[in-house]
Design a protein around this motif. Structure first.
Motif, PDB file in Angstrom:
ATOM      1  N   VAL A  78       0.838  -1.210   0.000  1.00 48.72           N
ATOM      2  CA  VAL A  78       0.000   0.000   0.000  1.00 48.72           C
ATOM      3  C   VAL A  78       0.870   1.256   0.000  1.00 48.72           C
ATOM      4  O   VAL A  78       0.627   2.214  -0.737  1.00 48.72           O
ATOM      5  N   ALA A  79       1.914   1.258   0.833  1.00 46.36           N
ATOM      6  CA  ALA A  79       2.809   2.417   0.897  1.00 46.36           C
ATOM      7  C   ALA A  79       3.501   2.654  -0.436  1.00 46.36           C
ATOM      8  O   ALA A  79       3.643   3.796  -0.906  1.00 46.36           O
ATOM      9  N   VAL A  80       3.944   1.543  -1.069  1.00 48.65           N
ATOM     10  CA  VAL A  80       4.605   1.688  -2.371  1.00 48.65           C
ATOM     11  C   VAL A  80       3.639   2.226  -3.425  1.00 48.65           C
ATOM     12  O   VAL A  80       3.975   3.113  -4.219  1.00 48.65           O
ATOM     13  N   ALA A  81       2.406   1.680  -3.409  1.00 50.14           N
ATOM     14  CA  ALA A  81       1.418   2.143  -4.387  1.00 50.14           C
ATOM     15  C   ALA A  81       1.094   3.630  -4.173  1.00 50.14           C
ATOM     16  O   ALA A  81       0.947   4.405  -5.133  1.00 50.14           O
ATOM     17  N   GLU A  82       0.977   4.022  -2.926  1.00 50.45           N
ATOM     18  CA  GLU A  82       0.705   5.439  -2.633  1.00 50.45           C
ATOM     19  C   GLU A  82       1.867   6.325  -3.067  1.00 50.45           C
ATOM     20  O   GLU A  82       1.679   7.445  -3.550  1.00 50.45           O
ATOM     21  N   ALA A  83       3.114   5.805  -2.885  1.00 46.84           N
ATOM     22  CA  ALA A  83       4.284   6.560  -3.340  1.00 46.84           C
ATOM     23  C   ALA A  83       4.272   6.707  -4.855  1.00 46.84           C
ATOM     24  O   ALA A  83       4.592   7.774  -5.406  1.00 46.84           O
ATOM     25  N   HIS A  84       3.904   5.611  -5.551  1.00 50.82           N
ATOM     26  CA  HIS A  84       3.794   5.705  -7.003  1.00 50.82           C
ATOM     27  C   HIS A  84       2.730   6.730  -7.418  1.00 50.82           C
ATOM     28  O   HIS A  84       2.905   7.461  -8.396  1.00 50.82           O
TER      29      HIS A  84
END
Length: 443
Positions: free
Chosen positions: A210-216
């Protein structure tokens, strides 16, 4: 007595008589001359110098100017393509006067326009990246939610296995069950505990996803912002080019008359705002309303105020009645080179009779009245040089010529600035010339 004696005696008598008559005649003529040389007292009418309150005026040259006058130049380089107006044409505000061909700016605009299209495509790609990142965030959140829901089931199973293990262990200790049953209960509990750890790892992994997707997603949004900013920058360049192209069309800034045109079709217009001799391309003048400018000398400048009445006369309309107006504005300072203050009068000129550049005379009624010595116009005489003088009658009724300096003249009386003082008597209207000390008889 002989004949000669007879003739000589009468001749002698006649000669004596002739000399006697000649002597008497000479004596009489001399007496007439002496009698005519006696001074004769001339009766005259006298007028007194009176102190009168007069309206002070100043008479100055006046020049007609257009209400607004604009010299138009091009801010783009190129050849004159089309002329839309000529000298004497009336044009409305914003009307086209001429157009300059600027092919280089047209090409520049096309290039910048293509950059805008490219950046707009980059914006669309950035928006698609944002949508993909948002989908990834939703997927990661779904997996995270699923992992958390599995955790609840695993924890329930683990709690049941632990309870079963505790009960089995108690029964084994009492001898009610074999040890084999306790091993099975322990294995089941350990399995559920391992499942919990696995689900916990899945939760942690899903949370990281989730954190990676939000960063993307944030990266995609930042990329879109950068793309939009770059597009806006290029659009500004496009607008700047459009402004430069607009400068190639010469337009009237206000409604008026074209009073000058200094270009021909095909002339090269440079961005230096000059055409060969440096003259403007066009001159536009607003003439339906005019300004009359009057330089007022330093001595009268402090006494001039807006609203003072002004009488204007023009040699071009000498047979017409003077124009009467009021001062609209004053500059409030003196021109160091001329020591005069500029004042303006506004005039309506709907019929176009008055033209900018006309010269006239302005008589300004100043806003103050003064006590001045005045005399009737007939009491002041002028010598062969045009200088004024009067005959002052003294207390002994003798005449004394005095040169005078004149001021305001209303046609009936004249202001006398110097040469006489209030209360003095002067000879009024009279055809005779007098000499200093001559006796007169005031009537």
């Amino acid at each position: 007595m002989n004949v000669v004696q007879k003739i000589a005696k009468p001749a002698a008598v006649c000669l004596f008589g002739a000399f006697w008559l000649l002597a008497i005649g000479c004596t009489s003529e001399h007496a007439v001359v002496e009698k005519s040389a006696e001074p004769r007292v001339v009766p005259v009418k006298t007028v007194a110098v009176t102190a009168t309150e007069v309206q002070r005026t100043t008479r100055q040259p006046a020049t007609v100017h257009a209400y607004y006058r604009a010299e138009l130049r091009a801010k783009a380089s190129g050849f004159v393509k089309t002329l839309y107006a000529d000298i004497g044409d009336y044009v409305e505000a914003g009307a086209k006067l001429a157009e300059v061909d600027v092919p280089d700016l047209i090409k520049q605009r096309q290039s910048v326009e293509k950059q805008v299209l490219r950046l707009e495509a980059e914006e669309r790609r950035s928006r698609a990246g944002i949508q993909l990142a948002e989908a990834q965030v939703r997927s990661a959140n779904a997996m995270f939610s699923e992992a958390k829901s599995q955790m609840a089931s695993v924890e329930a199973s683990l709690a049941g296995s632990q309870a079963e293990f505790d009960r089995t262990e108690d029964l084994v200790q009492r001898g009610s069950l074999q040890n084999r049953m306790l091993d099975e209960a322990r294995m089941k509990r350990d399995t559920e505990s391992a499942r919990k750890e696995a689900v916990t790892s899945s939760i942690n992994s899903a949370e990281a996803d989730v954190a990676v997707a939000e960063a993307h997603l944030e990266s995609a949004r930042a990329h879109l912002d950068a793309a939009e900013a770059e597009t806006e920058t290029i659009r500004s360049q496009l607008e700047e080019v459009d402004v430069q192209i607009a400068y190639a069309t010469i337009q009237a800034p206000f409604a008026g008359i074209v009073t000058a045109r200094n270009i021909e079709p095909g002339d090269l217009v440079r961005q230096s705002n000059e055409v060969g001799n440096g003259k403007p391309l066009f001159v536009i003048s607003q003439v339906d309303k005019l300004r009359v400018r009057i330089p007022v000398p330093e001595s009268d400048a402090p006494l001039v105020s807006p609203g003072d009445e002004v009488t204007l006369t023009f040699p071009s309309f000498a047979s017409e009645a003077p124009l009467v107006a009021v001062i609209t504005r004053r500059s409030g300072s003196l021109d160091p080179s001329t020591r005069t203050m500029l004042v303006e009068v506004e005039l309506e000129n709907k019929d176009g009779k008055l033209l900018p550049g006309m010269f006239g005379q302005a008589s300004i009624n100043l806003s103050t009245k003064i006590a001045a010595n005045t005399l009737p116009s007939q009491a002041i005489r002028f010598d062969e040089h045009g200088n004024g003088y009067v005959y002052i009658v003294g207390d002994d009724d003798t005449v004394l010529r005095s040169d005078v300096t004149m001021g305001a003249d209303n046609g009936k009386s004249i202001e006398v600035l110097s040469g006489v003082h209030s209360g003095q008597r002067v000879v009024g209207s009279h055809l005779k010339r007098f000499t200093d000390g001559q006796k007169v008889k005031p009537l």
